[in-house]
Design an enzyme around this catalytic site. Structure first.
Site, short mmCIF file in Angstrom:
data_model
loop_
_atom_site.label_atom_id
_atom_site.label_comp_id
_atom_site.label_asym_id
_atom_site.label_seq_id
_atom_site.Cartn_x
_atom_site.Cartn_y
_atom_site.Cartn_z
N LYS A 99 0.86 -1.19 0.00
CA LYS A 99 0.00 0.00 0.00
C LYS A 99 0.88 1.22 0.00
CE LYS A 99 -4.47 0.88 0.22
NZ LYS A 99 -5.54 -0.03 -0.21
N1 GLU Z 1 -7.19 0.15 -3.48
C1 GLU Z 1 -7.94 -1.02 -3.81
C2 GLU Z 1 -8.00 -1.97 -2.62
O1 GLU Z 1 -7.87 -1.57 -1.50
C3 GLU Z 1 -7.45 -1.68 -5.09
C4 GLU Z 1 -6.02 -2.15 -5.06
C5 GLU Z 1 -5.50 -2.64 -6.41
O2 GLU Z 1 -6.27 -2.68 -7.36
O3 GLU Z 1 -4.32 -2.95 -6.46
O4 GLU Z 1 -8.26 -3.13 -2.76
#
Ligand code: GLU
Length: 412
Positions: free
Chosen positions: A103
């Site tokens: 993240k």
């Molecule tokens: N931000 C989204 C999540 O928390 C998508 C993450 C992604 O597609 O890599 O799942």
């Protein structure tokens, strides 16, 4: 309040104990593989220099390249980004896409920044983390406060140093190699989960009542799809305010209204005003927190009058809220499962980029449905067989897969 990372770690450790995972493996997997903190100086439109702080945390890469969104928010600190990176490890494992978990976050308020400031910030942040991301290393995507435009800037900034490689980020605009269906994927998946749960809980989907917190990418598409399935969306609240209509809000009109009012539902004429606290306590079949984390704690969880809580946001419940809801007999569908549609279509986007081939929308949505149904069944079967909550079951399935990948690759 405990650090959010501690609470996610508790779920992980609980799963490790049930699965009799060795202390050594538990120690390797518990904490992130790598954490990067960067300073991003940005020349603001008024000529002043502002230094922003950003993070990229790579939690676990045993099952594939690290994967996860980038969040732009004032409260995006290292604890939050670390927590969300671990959640990505479990989410990708549960839904069965060949990625690890990561993240990113930048501490900023994107709502007060101009488009050019956001572009400079994004390009600076991408340059700062560019040597730890890559199509086979770590693949960012949108999250709270970022969108397809942000990903387009990231892809362009990365290309300046490393050459054109669209698979380095997902959630891009379709014109730049994004996938059809990616923007609506998380909401599509949430609605799919509600549909499956309605059968298991014997709640007739058409005519059931829904309260949604948040009207961003996830909340708005969730409302759209559930409305199309015949649900009555009785309440929606966002940061600026909320609306209530006992007969069900007119969602197509609300979507148009929000577009004209900076994305907010506040002041929508087709309902009465509603606060966020009131929304969480609304009597309804489905309560869907689809905004930020830690919105339900022991105190307000006691006031929940829904028949099922569906975690469309990441980490919307504190562990004590879980206990309160369990005592009230209200099932909780966990974030790992419910909002996995976004990263699943991110995987399809990456596959299309790597193969230089694009899928039509029907193929995307069919595959997404397959992946989400499989994950739903894995969780509900496990929960039933072991008489545990859906969250515990989701962690068992996910931790088992990650631990097995770590073990197979061999310990030092
Ligand atoms: N931000 C989204 C999540 O928390 C998508 C993450 C992604 O597609 O890599 O799942």
């Amino acid at each position: 309040m405990p650090q959010a990372f501690d609470t996610v770690t508790e779920f992980f450790e609980h799963a490790c104990r049930r699965l009799a995972v060795s202390m050594e493996i538990c120690e390797i997997v518990r904490t992130p593989d790598r954490e990067m903190r960067v300073e991003v100086p940005v020349r603001m439109d008024n000529g002043q220099l502002k230094v922003f702080i950003g993070y990229r945390v790579q939690h676990n890469g045993a099952r594939g390249p690290y994967k996860g969104g980038i969040r732009y928010h004032q409260e995006a600190d290292v604890d939050e980004v670390r927590t969300l990176s671990a959640l990505m490890t479990w989410k990708t494992a549960l839904v069965g896409v060949p990625f690890g978990g990561a993240k990113g976050g930048v501490q900023c308020d994107p709502t007060t920044m101009s488009k050019t400031e956001l572009q400079r910030l994004t390009r600076g942040f991408t340059r700062a983390i560019s040597h730890i991301i890559g199509v086979n290393r770590d693949i960012p995507a949108p999250d709270v406060g970022t969108n397809a435009q942000t990903m387009a800037w990231m892809m362009a900034a990365y290309a300046e140093e490393h050459g054109y490689n669209p698979g380095v980020v997902t959630g891009k605009p379709v014109e730049l190699g994004g996938s059809l269906g990616r923007e609506e994927a998380t909401g599509f998946g949430v609605a799919l989960m509600v549909g499956l749960a309605s059968k298991d809980l014997s709640i007739s989907l058409a005519g059931s009542t829904v309260a949604i917190q948040g009207f961003g990418n996830v909340g708005s598409y969730t409302a759209k799809y559930l409305h199309e399935h015949g649900c009555h969306i009785v309440g929606i609240a966002d940061v600026k305010g909320g609306v209530y209509n006992a007969k069900g809000l007119e969602i197509p009109a609300l979507l148009v209204y929000a577009l004209q009012h900076s994305g907010s539902v506040a002041g929508f004429p087709g309902g009465e005003p509603l606060t966020n606290d009131e929304l969480l306590a609304l009597p309804c079949d489905w309560l869907i927190p689809a905004a930020l984390g830690s919105v339900l704690r022991a105190d307000n969880a006691a006031k929940v009058h829904a028949r099922c809580v569906v975690e469309a946001a990441n980490h919307p419940l504190e562990p004590d809220a879980d206990l309160v809801l369990a005592a009230k007999g209200i099932p909780v569908l966990p974030d790992l499962l419910v909002n996995a549609g976004g990263v699943t279509v991110s995987y399809f986007e990456w596959v299309q980029n790597v193969q230089r081939f694009s899928w039509d929308l029907e193929r995307v949505n069919n595959e997404l449905t397959n992946y989400m149904q499989r994950a739903y069944r894995a969780v509900t079967n496990r929960a039933r067989a072991e008489r545990i909550s859906h969250r515990e079951a989701a962690y068992l399935v996910a931790v088992e897969r990650v631990v097995s990948a770590v073990q197979l690759q061999g310990l030092p």
